[in-house]
Design an enzyme around this catalytic site. Structure first.
Site, PDB file in Angstrom:
ATOM      1  N   ARG A  33      24.351  20.947   5.944  1.00  0.00           N
ATOM      2  CA  ARG A  33      23.411  21.857   6.604  1.00  0.00           C
ATOM      3  C   ARG A  33      24.124  23.104   7.105  1.00  0.00           C
ATOM      4  O   ARG A  33      25.222  23.010   7.658  1.00  0.00           O
ATOM      5  CB  ARG A  33      22.722  21.140   7.772  1.00  0.00           C
ATOM      6  CG  ARG A  33      21.742  20.090   7.299  1.00  0.00           C
ATOM      7  CD  ARG A  33      20.896  19.583   8.457  1.00  0.00           C
ATOM      8  NE  ARG A  33      20.194  18.370   8.082  1.00  0.00           N
ATOM      9  CZ  ARG A  33      18.973  18.338   7.518  1.00  0.00           C
ATOM     10  NH1 ARG A  33      18.323  19.462   7.287  1.00  0.00           N
ATOM     11  NH2 ARG A  33      18.409  17.185   7.205  1.00  0.00           N
ATOM     12  N   GLU A  99      29.219  36.439   2.815  1.00  0.00           N
ATOM     13  CA  GLU A  99      30.231  36.474   3.888  1.00  0.00           C
ATOM     14  C   GLU A  99      31.378  35.510   3.648  1.00  0.00           C
ATOM     15  O   GLU A  99      32.507  35.788   4.026  1.00  0.00           O
ATOM     16  CB  GLU A  99      29.567  36.186   5.239  1.00  0.00           C
ATOM     17  CG  GLU A  99      28.697  37.365   5.654  1.00  0.00           C
ATOM     18  CD  GLU A  99      28.092  37.228   7.019  1.00  0.00           C
ATOM     19  OE1 GLU A  99      28.247  36.153   7.629  1.00  0.00           O
ATOM     20  OE2 GLU A  99      27.462  38.194   7.456  1.00  0.00           O
ATOM     21  N   VAL A 100      31.089  34.361   3.055  1.00  0.00           N
ATOM     22  CA  VAL A 100      32.141  33.369   2.791  1.00  0.00           C
ATOM     23  C   VAL A 100      32.541  33.484   1.321  1.00  0.00           C
ATOM     24  O   VAL A 100      31.691  33.362   0.425  1.00  0.00           O
ATOM     25  CB  VAL A 100      31.660  31.939   3.128  1.00  0.00           C
ATOM     26  CG1 VAL A 100      32.745  30.931   2.796  1.00  0.00           C
ATOM     27  CG2 VAL A 100      31.260  31.837   4.595  1.00  0.00           C
ATOM     28  N   HIS A 104      28.599  29.542  -3.056  1.00  0.00           N
ATOM     29  CA  HIS A 104      27.704  28.562  -2.444  1.00  0.00           C
ATOM     30  C   HIS A 104      26.269  28.895  -2.780  1.00  0.00           C
ATOM     31  O   HIS A 104      25.894  30.061  -2.872  1.00  0.00           O
ATOM     32  CB  HIS A 104      27.901  28.491  -0.931  1.00  0.00           C
ATOM     33  CG  HIS A 104      27.919  29.827  -0.251  1.00  0.00           C
ATOM     34  ND1 HIS A 104      28.997  30.668  -0.298  1.00  0.00           N
ATOM     35  CD2 HIS A 104      26.970  30.458   0.488  1.00  0.00           C
ATOM     36  CE1 HIS A 104      28.725  31.769   0.392  1.00  0.00           C
ATOM     37  NE2 HIS A 104      27.499  31.674   0.870  1.00  0.00           N
TER      38      HIS A 104
HETATM   39  P1  AMP Z   1      26.758  33.845   2.913  1.00  0.00           P
HETATM   40  O1  AMP Z   1      26.313  34.893   3.886  1.00  0.00           O
HETATM   41  O2  AMP Z   1      25.865  33.741   1.698  1.00  0.00           O
HETATM   42  O3  AMP Z   1      28.227  33.978   2.552  1.00  0.00           O
HETATM   43  O4  AMP Z   1      26.557  32.458   3.632  1.00  0.00           O
HETATM   44  C1  AMP Z   1      27.537  31.805   4.372  1.00  0.00           C
HETATM   45  C2  AMP Z   1      26.820  30.756   5.171  1.00  0.00           C
HETATM   46  O5  AMP Z   1      27.783  29.837   5.679  1.00  0.00           O
HETATM   47  C3  AMP Z   1      26.052  31.320   6.373  1.00  0.00           C
HETATM   48  O6  AMP Z   1      24.672  31.001   6.235  1.00  0.00           O
HETATM   49  C4  AMP Z   1      26.701  30.609   7.560  1.00  0.00           C
HETATM   50  O7  AMP Z   1      25.779  30.284   8.572  1.00  0.00           O
HETATM   51  C5  AMP Z   1      27.301  29.374   6.905  1.00  0.00           C
HETATM   52  N1  AMP Z   1      28.425  28.804   7.636  1.00  0.00           N
HETATM   53  C6  AMP Z   1      29.537  29.434   8.042  1.00  0.00           C
HETATM   54  N2  AMP Z   1      30.349  28.577   8.706  1.00  0.00           N
HETATM   55  C7  AMP Z   1      29.729  27.361   8.685  1.00  0.00           C
HETATM   56  C8  AMP Z   1      30.046  26.059   9.206  1.00  0.00           C
HETATM   57  N3  AMP Z   1      31.167  25.827   9.882  1.00  0.00           N
HETATM   58  N4  AMP Z   1      29.168  25.062   9.001  1.00  0.00           N
HETATM   59  C9  AMP Z   1      28.029  25.275   8.331  1.00  0.00           C
HETATM   60  N5  AMP Z   1      27.664  26.477   7.808  1.00  0.00           N
HETATM   61  C10 AMP Z   1      28.499  27.509   7.997  1.00  0.00           C
END
Ligand code: AMP
Length: 120
Positions: A33, A99-100, A104
């Site tokens: 989640r 962002e990551v 994903h």
């Molecule tokens: P994006 O903006 O598409 O790169 O999505 C990265 C997602 O990772 C965001 O929706 C964040 O809320 C989620 N995220 C970042 N750190 C964590 C974490 N520790 N546990 C769960 N989700 C995370």
């Protein structure tokens, strides 16, 4: 040798160094989640293999992407949002809002979701 990318939070999650609410795991894929849900159901499906984004995907990764979509489908069924529907989203790079830097797939549902896609 290609330069190794900086480690992301998702690699720590894969290694179980950061706790998450895991909904599915196998040798290739982890689904958990999202910590900041944008919808009643917000699940991230990630490969354990380090792949930065759709933009850097290799042809050999294509079956893995299919597997991620299948996992998303099955989770949606398990969480009973399949009939009403949901969104699957890959963000790619800066303009995509990624962002990551570990590929994903977002599974978003549980309510009717706005489009809200427009230039900033
Ligand atoms: P994006 O903006 O598409 O790169 O999505 C990265 C997602 O990772 C965001 O929706 C964040 O809320 C989620 N995220 C970042 N750190 C964590 C974490 N520790 N546990 C769960 N989700 C995370």
């Amino acid at each position: 040798m290609p330069k190794r990318m900086a480690e992301t939070v998702f690699q720590k999650i894969i290694r179980k160094e950061i706790p998450v609410d895991i909904l599915y795991e196998d040798e290739d894929i982890l689904a958990f989640r999202d910590i900041h849900p944008l919808a009643p159901v917000h699940v991230l499906i990630i490969p354990k293999k380090e792949i930065v984004s759709v933009a850097t995907l290799e042809d050999e990764d294509v079956p893995l992407m299919g597997k991620m979509i299948r996992v998303a489908r099955d989770i949606a069924r398990d969480l009973k949002i399949s009939e009403k529907g949901y969104k699957l989203l890959y963000r790619v790079g800066e303009h995509g809002g990624q962002e990551v830097q570990h590929i994903h797939l977002h599974l978003l549902g549980g309510a009717r979701l706005s489009e809200n896609i427009h230039p900033l």
